[in-house]
Motif scaffolding. Sequence first.
Motif: not given
Length: 442
Positions: A350, A352, A354-355, A380, A383-386, A412, A415, A417
């Motif tokens: 993510t 931030s 964070k994983q 994904q 890294i900014e989107q899910l 999340f 984070s 995301i």
Amino acid sequence: MKLPNALFKLMAYFFSVYRLYAKLTKSQWVSREELEAMQQDRLSQLLGHARQFVPYYREKLHKLPTGFGVRDGLANIPILTRTDLQHNYQGLCDERTSFREKVCITTSGTTGMAAKVYLDKPSSLYSRALQKRSDYEWTRTPFLSRKVSVTTRAKPPSRVQSLFRMMRRHWKLSVVNPETNCFICDTELAPGVQQVEHLKPDIITGNATSVRRLAEYALDHDIKLRPNAVVSIAEMLTPATKSILEKAFHCRVYNQYGMSEFGVIAAECPHGNLHINAERFIVEVVRDGARAAPGEEGQLLVTDLINFGFPLIRYATGDIGALSSDECPCGRKLPVLDKLLGRTVDYIATPSGKQVLATNVDHIAEEFTRDQIVQLQLFQPSIEQLVVKIIKGSKYSEEIGERILLTLELNFKQSGIHIHLEFVASIPNAKSGKYQFYCRGY
């Protein structure tokens, strides 16, 4: 090759597998000291062979001391990664033999990194024999009982393969369309299920998602399949999927841990513990470059003690797990794989930093019935989107989508995301045919 000659060779191979299977049914009961002595002897032979006849290891091992033991964690030998395997597969082969003398296995590539591995004859026999010990002996099912493998590969067998499967009382059911690489619909699945009904298998095996597809069909159409055991392979078996399989088939569900590179590494015994097949494998758990303590999570490394033709020593599986120091009530002294948590590539990064491990949130795909959500996948693209890809069922509602978003947003939280839903008509599986709950696109 003429059919009678091919069949004769297959029968000879079958009896060789059976003889080894009979030995393995005895070696599973030896003491830990005997197992360690066996491993030490085979490791010493393997390292001596690799140093002398395998170009890749001749370079890696020539300056290392000899005689260190299994308990040392093999820490003097560098870890072999999937990238190393891809770039050096020719150098990993015993230089005295050709690739034609070995069985070629192409790894699944679920991680996006497919590779080739070659099995010599002893390791090929071990793969078969250990599979049979796991499928029959450890599920308390008579040897050569009828078995159906639920598969994602639809290539029709040759005449020789068909005869060999009949000898082994082993049949296959494909649940994936080879053109779209998606699970087939109920109409296309029906003829295959009818054949399975007729066969009345004692064992049903396959990766968890594929067998679940058969289980859901059986529940929806009131199909009564009553095997002695269901064996889940090649995928993480989640509690929700296990519950569905038990409901559909009314039997015990056994878990196995394996890889294309090795076959069955560990399998569940009747007491529910995953025993490592220590006659063939040394499994290490490494955390921050050091050997992990019992119960401590880390990266799993596997050394194959049998495949001298294509040695894999301290191979990084990409899986996360832990070893147990406890003895199993079943009486087997084979080491126990205490935890199996997923793959290192299943960590969702993510903005931030964070994983989140994908297996921490995969329960959202299983909280709903098939008529609510047919299939779900986290994709994904950056890294900014899910993106939550959803195939709607007939009873899907906006409330279901809101529940999914709320669950993910809690996991999340802070984070950075952005999560959103996307409704699709189909979700292709990985190239291997396996369903991927989480897929990275960057």
